[in-house]
Design an enzyme around this catalytic site. Sequence first.
Site, PDB file in Angstrom:
ATOM      1  N   LYS A 301     -10.190 -28.862  -2.292  1.00 60.53           N
ATOM      2  CA  LYS A 301     -10.145 -30.318  -2.429  1.00 60.53           C
ATOM      3  C   LYS A 301      -9.462 -30.927  -1.204  1.00 60.53           C
ATOM      4  CE  LYS A 301     -10.007 -30.723  -7.489  1.00 60.53           C
ATOM      5  NZ  LYS A 301      -9.198 -31.150  -8.642  1.00 60.53           N
ATOM      6  N   GLU A 387     -12.509 -32.395 -25.242  1.00 63.72           N
ATOM      7  CA  GLU A 387     -12.043 -33.417 -26.177  1.00 63.72           C
ATOM      8  C   GLU A 387     -12.250 -33.016 -27.632  1.00 63.72           C
ATOM      9  OE1 GLU A 387     -13.013 -35.362 -22.272  1.00 63.72           O
ATOM     10  OE2 GLU A 387     -14.080 -33.992 -23.627  1.00 63.72           O
ATOM     11  N   ARG A 415     -16.568 -38.537 -27.038  1.00 69.28           N
ATOM     12  CA  ARG A 415     -17.112 -37.178 -26.979  1.00 69.28           C
ATOM     13  C   ARG A 415     -16.658 -36.332 -28.164  1.00 69.28           C
ATOM     14  NH1 ARG A 415     -18.340 -35.831 -21.330  1.00 69.28           N
ATOM     15  NH2 ARG A 415     -17.592 -33.708 -21.651  1.00 69.28           N
TER      16      ARG A 415
END
Length: 654
Positions: A301, A387, A415
């Site tokens: 990243k 979730e 979700r």
Amino acid sequence: MANSPNAAAGGLVPPATPLLDRVRIPADMRNFSAEQLRQLAAELRAETIHAVSQTGGHLGASLGVVELTVAIHAVFDTPRDRLIWDVGHQAYPHKILTGRRDRIRTLRQAGGLSGFTRRSESEYDPFGAAHSSTSISAGLGMAVARDLKRQAGARDDRNVIAVIGDGAMSAGMAYEAMNNAGAMRSRLIVVLNDNDMSIAPPVGAMSAYLSRLISSRPFLSLREMMAKLARRFPAPLERAARRADEYARGLLTGGTLFEELGFYYVGPIDGHSLDHLLPILRNLRDAEDGAPVLLHVVTQKGKGYAPAEASADKYHAVAKFNVVTGTQAKAPPGPPTYTKVFAQSLIAEAEADPRIVAVTAAMPSGTGLDLFEKRFPKRCFDVGIAEQHAVTFAAGMATEGMKPFVAIYSTFLQRAYDQVMHDVALQKLPVRFALDRAGLVGADGATHAGAYDIAYLGCLPQMVLMAPADEVELAHMVATSAAFDEGPVAFRFPRGEGFGLEAVPARGRVLEIGRGRVLREGTKVALLSYGGRLQECLKAADELAARGLSCTVADARFAKPLDTALVERLAREHEVMITLEEGSVCGFGALVMHHLAGRGLFDHGLKFRPMTLPDLYLDHDTPKAQYETAGLSARAIVETACAALGVAAQTARA
């Protein structure tokens, strides 16, 4: 942005000549040499950094896939070949290369480019995203559709490539899709972008060589021939041969889990090396139909920008920043954010009650639970992008007497709706849902707007719903939730700062369940606010009072259970009643309307006007502009009241 005359001929360009200026769409780069592609990647990285420094956005993830983006578009025939970016927050370099460079500095601004992939924005975005872990499912659907067309006689040999991060691979949906893909054996290429080193063993020249070897057509053809031969053996020998093949390649490269799911594993390779990426992607492009393939690339990243490399978390999503120093623009000091107030209030409750625990789904800093974790590291649980699991995990803890707070964005709780209903509400378990980013969220647009939780939770029996009008009320609602053990509770709060009207108490006080409050008494118009529009109601009441229209302003605090006594009094004592909420239709206003209709309070001429978010998806903009567009400003409240009373509102100002 003029094209170089050498572009068509594909001639070598001096290093000083910007290659990016020659690339309007990916086809313009497909005759570039490997050296030219390296130069293009360097220019693309610089362009991404400069653009995001002016707009803000998701920087670290985009910088991590620059070489991968260049390689995929150089090798594959996009948009004919389908390229799907999971989540889409890493797709800024992709947007620059696919005809959107001239608009990249409108990213996440009104009328500008979305911060995620979007079908309506470009043919190079075959699937819209923003929520995690959808790419493999969507890609498999596209691959199966291609196969069905071919079976019907169409000539369709397009590739489907899904790029998914190792974080997104923590979600069950990704494995559900991989399990299905492995069983169906449709031709699909999944690129696993591993940027946290959470999966990858060491990478290097030997790994790259082995990956090129096992992805090459001769190797794949030989493997398929041997597999056909093995199928003529007795079943025990065939199984032994297959296991020997998987075991041998597993020893060399890893990837046993993906092989068990039916994928042909290639990697890991250096995702920043075009020398590694290009030949392997070409091998996968040219391979004959067979098992779906997983290419494992390892990236960093923030690659190529020192501040982002040094602090990947702070540069995942950034405000505008100085390119030279990396310093991000800071807003002037103001009231505390709702997220911070929630975190501090929860810490205060946890200090007093050891049964309080906190759960988040890969968003500890976004929900403020990073602060809670510092204070209570053993009572804070980050379950990854999962979730559904987070909700049922909390339900399990609740059965054993713990007091779980599930801190989650409103848009992400969508979700896990079945788990909220079946595992929590139906069993009347005291799980507390802290819904951050309620209402409109600005630059992230419709995909992240917390517009629907009032409606989708309000229809569940025995669910307690609260919404604070300001940050002080939020502290009280955290305390109220901690004290309530009769069943599930959800409280929602917006993104950004509070109002700073008064100091937030060190610990909130417990509110009476289902009881609202009246802030101003009047006679003509009743404004009943649920959530953060209360200050706009007070502004509107001042304007209406200046026009001789007396207003009552009330804060509902609770959508369920409703303060029915307050609702009925407002309906009986006023000519016009207006409800306001930062939510969709079928929410708080609908609950109030249903109660009033059941009590016959519309029978005597009450003029009722619910003000909600409009029944459409609102594009990214500033939150203030979004609420103006939505018609939930003080000005819109004044106009609504005047229209209900038949009074001209041309001079209304709020």
